[in-house]
Structure formats: C-alpha cells, structure tokens
Design an enzyme around this catalytic site. Structure first.
Site, PDB file in Angstrom:
ATOM      1  N   LYS A  52       0.840  -1.202   0.000  1.00  0.00           N
ATOM      2  CA  LYS A  52       0.000   0.000   0.000  1.00  0.00           C
ATOM      3  C   LYS A  52       0.879   1.258   0.000  1.00  0.00           C
ATOM      4  O   LYS A  52       0.620   2.208  -0.749  1.00  0.00           O
ATOM      5  CB  LYS A  52      -0.942  -0.016   1.217  1.00  0.00           C
ATOM      6  CG  LYS A  52      -2.030  -1.079   1.102  1.00  0.00           C
ATOM      7  CD  LYS A  52      -2.841  -1.269   2.392  1.00  0.00           C
ATOM      8  CE  LYS A  52      -3.823  -2.437   2.218  1.00  0.00           C
ATOM      9  NZ  LYS A  52      -4.633  -2.712   3.424  1.00  0.00           N
ATOM     10  N   GLN A  96      -4.734  -1.398   9.726  1.00  0.00           N
ATOM     11  CA  GLN A  96      -4.616  -2.728   9.126  1.00  0.00           C
ATOM     12  C   GLN A  96      -5.129  -3.785  10.104  1.00  0.00           C
ATOM     13  O   GLN A  96      -4.784  -3.783  11.290  1.00  0.00           O
ATOM     14  CB  GLN A  96      -3.142  -2.990   8.748  1.00  0.00           C
ATOM     15  CG  GLN A  96      -2.918  -4.271   7.957  1.00  0.00           C
ATOM     16  CD  GLN A  96      -3.546  -4.246   6.558  1.00  0.00           C
ATOM     17  OE1 GLN A  96      -3.725  -3.186   5.964  1.00  0.00           O
ATOM     18  NE2 GLN A  96      -3.891  -5.406   6.039  1.00  0.00           N
ATOM     19  N   ASP A 119     -11.173   2.636   3.909  1.00  0.00           N
ATOM     20  CA  ASP A 119     -11.390   1.184   3.867  1.00  0.00           C
ATOM     21  C   ASP A 119     -12.878   0.859   3.727  1.00  0.00           C
ATOM     22  O   ASP A 119     -13.234  -0.275   3.403  1.00  0.00           O
ATOM     23  CB  ASP A 119     -10.890   0.547   5.170  1.00  0.00           C
ATOM     24  CG  ASP A 119      -9.617  -0.251   4.995  1.00  0.00           C
ATOM     25  OD1 ASP A 119      -9.344  -0.677   3.863  1.00  0.00           O
ATOM     26  OD2 ASP A 119      -8.902  -0.436   6.000  1.00  0.00           O
TER      27      ASP A 119
HETATM   28  N1  GUN Z   1      -6.814  -6.931   6.406  1.00  0.00           N
HETATM   29  C1  GUN Z   1      -7.105  -7.670   5.310  1.00  0.00           C
HETATM   30  N2  GUN Z   1      -7.629  -6.905   4.344  1.00  0.00           N
HETATM   31  C2  GUN Z   1      -7.689  -5.649   4.831  1.00  0.00           C
HETATM   32  C3  GUN Z   1      -8.124  -4.411   4.280  1.00  0.00           C
HETATM   33  O1  GUN Z   1      -8.608  -4.317   3.149  1.00  0.00           O
HETATM   34  N3  GUN Z   1      -7.997  -3.340   5.100  1.00  0.00           N
HETATM   35  C4  GUN Z   1      -7.501  -3.423   6.349  1.00  0.00           C
HETATM   36  N4  GUN Z   1      -7.434  -2.311   7.079  1.00  0.00           N
HETATM   37  N5  GUN Z   1      -7.076  -4.555   6.889  1.00  0.00           N
HETATM   38  C5  GUN Z   1      -7.167  -5.663   6.122  1.00  0.00           C
END
Ligand code: GUN
Length: 292
Positions: A52, A96, A119
C-alpha cells in the site's frame, strides 16, 4: 476462457491516478495523503501494508506509516485515531486488520471518522453502501467491480453466487452485485459455512465469487460451462518448489475450473492488485471531496 488480469488493469489504473496527481500538483493543489496504522508484525499484514505504501509512492501520494508493537493499549490506539481524524492534511487512513486480541476491532473501526474511512469499514459507510448512497466502498469488492466493468463482463440478469459473508468481502460484494447498476443487476445468492447444498447452488451460478479462504475449495465439478469466476482467496502455504519458500493459493482449483470458465481471475495477479489500487482510488475520491 479469458483471464481477468488484475495486474495489468491495476497498472493502467495507477497510471491514470498518477496523471491526475500530476495535474493536481501543477494546478498548485493539495497532494492526496493516506496514513496506515500497523500494529505488530503479522507476516501478511506487513506485506499488504508495504504494498500500500509503495503504491502511494508510485502514484505520487503522500503516505504515512504509523507502527505500534503488539502490546499497544486500546486507549493509545484510539487516541491516535482521534489525532488522525482531526489532521487536516490527511485525506484518509486505515488501521490494518487483524488487531491483537486485547483490542476491540469494532470499537477501533467506529472511532475512525467515516469521512476519512477509505477502507469503507465504518457502519456509516457500510449502511450507505447498502442503501445505494455515495459511500467509501471496501477495497476488495470495489476492485472486483472495476475488473468486471473494465472487461465488460455481463452481470445484468445473471445468477451470482458469493461464497463467504465477511464484512470486508462477501457481504458488500452481495450488495454491489444486486445493486441497480452496471456492473450489477444480478440475482445474488450469498452462501457460507452453514450452506448445506453448496454444490447444488454453485452449479446454477453464472458468476461465482469465492471468498471463503479455503485453498482450492471450488472444484471443476462444482461449476457449469461458461461460468465467470472471481477468486478472492489468498492463502500462503509452505512450498519447497519456490525460492521464497511459500506459495499463494486461491479458493479455486484453477486447473480444473478454468477450462469451463468464460472469465476467471488468477491467483496471484487477479483480485489482489485491484484491492491496492482501489484504496488509492478511495483516497483520491476523499482528497477531491467526491464522496463527502
Ligand atoms: N486486512 C485484510 N484486508 C484488509 C483491508 O482491506 N484493510 C484493512 N485495514 N485490513 C485488512
């Protein structure tokens, strides 16, 4: 059989975002800024977060990585979220997941200002998505919709079977596919671990979205000819055949299913790269105040 190439599509989208950032810069506008909170050292999370941050750098966004050790208290994390909520330079931020057991994940998600929730996990965004109102859409379902759109995969009037009811993928996916939109307008069946006659249902599907997290679960004899397959699975298993020592498995037995499919996403290189680029798109939408 046509491969829905997420690697190529996401690369093209990143170029589009990069060009837009350059335009913003040359007009003297504010550079989009995404922050990521990472707690602990979970292998998968480390990899996702690194991707990311790298993607932000590539398109010219500003990014901030905020790290905590596993033993961070819930109150310390909530205080940081409060700080980020009122940081005017920040267009969006994510925490996350998963978080350590002593932290209430839902409480953390609900502490995020929904206007910065790129998100799309906050109940306001989830609720607005369900009502068909402008909202931040979770990155994986959003990436899948973009892939269907770019490849012009027919969805109108089709029977779409979603396997998995997670808040991050299956549930929002079922809402998006049933929306009055294109892609969308599908008749959706949402299956999960308590669905007794799964094979009977998948055999009726025109589109299958497999998001249950069980490696190679969907076999060739569970699908009909001409099906469209979206494989959301990403399970890492040890392997002595790869240099890295592990191999990535989707939820679909690709070799068995692909000969019967009209369209199929590979793993890796399908849904995964689309997820990352969708987060960038949401950050850009937030920077341009296009949702709120
Ligand atoms: N853990 C697995 N996929 C995601 C996601 O798309 N966003 C976040 N914040 N955590 C994750």
């Amino acid at each position: 059989m046509k491969i829905l190439d997420g690697k190529q599509t996401s690369a093209a989208l990143k170029e589009e975002i990069k060009a837009e950032v350059l335009k913003i810069k040359s007009a003297g506008g504010k550079i989009p800024h995404l922050a990521v909170i990472l707690v602990g050292h979970d292998g998968g999370s480390e990899t996702y977060v690194a991707s990311k941050v790298k993607a932000c750098e590539y398109v010219g966004f500003k990014s901030s990585l905020i790290r905590y050790e596993d033993n961070v208290s819930e109150s310390e994390l909530l205080a940081k979220i409060e700080e980020l909520n009122s940081d005017d330079d920040l267009d969006g931020f994510i925490v996350q997941l998963p978080l350590p057991k002593h932290i209430d994940e839902q409480k953390v998600i609900e502490a995020i200002d929904y206007r910065k929730d790129v998100d799309g996990f906050h109940p306001i965004n989830a609720g607005r998505l369900m009502l068909g109102l402008p909202a931040f859409v979770p990155a994986t379902p959003m990436g899948i919709m973009t892939l269907l759109e770019r490849y012009q995969v027919p969805t109108d009037g089709k029977h779409c079977v979603v396997i998995g009811r997670s808040h991050i993928v299956g549930r929002p996916m079922s809402v998006l596919m049933s929306n009055k939109a294109n892609p969308g307008n599908a008749t959706v069946t949402l299956c999960h671990s308590h669905t007794p006659n799964l094979k009977e249902i998948t055999l009726q599907a025109d589109i299958i979205i497999a998001a249950l997290g069980k490696p190679e679960f969907l076999k060739g004899d569970m699908v009909k000819d001409g099906v469209t397959i979206i494989d959301v699975g990403v399970t890492r298993l040890p392997s002595d055949k790869t240099k890295s020592g592990w191999k990535l498995y989707g939820d679909v037995a690709f070799d068995e299913v692909s000969p019967k499919a009209s369209y199929i996403t590979p793993v890796p290189g399908g849904v995964g790269p689309m997820t990352i680029v969708s987060l960038l798109q949401n950050t850009l939408l937030s920077a341009k105040n296009e949702i709120y």
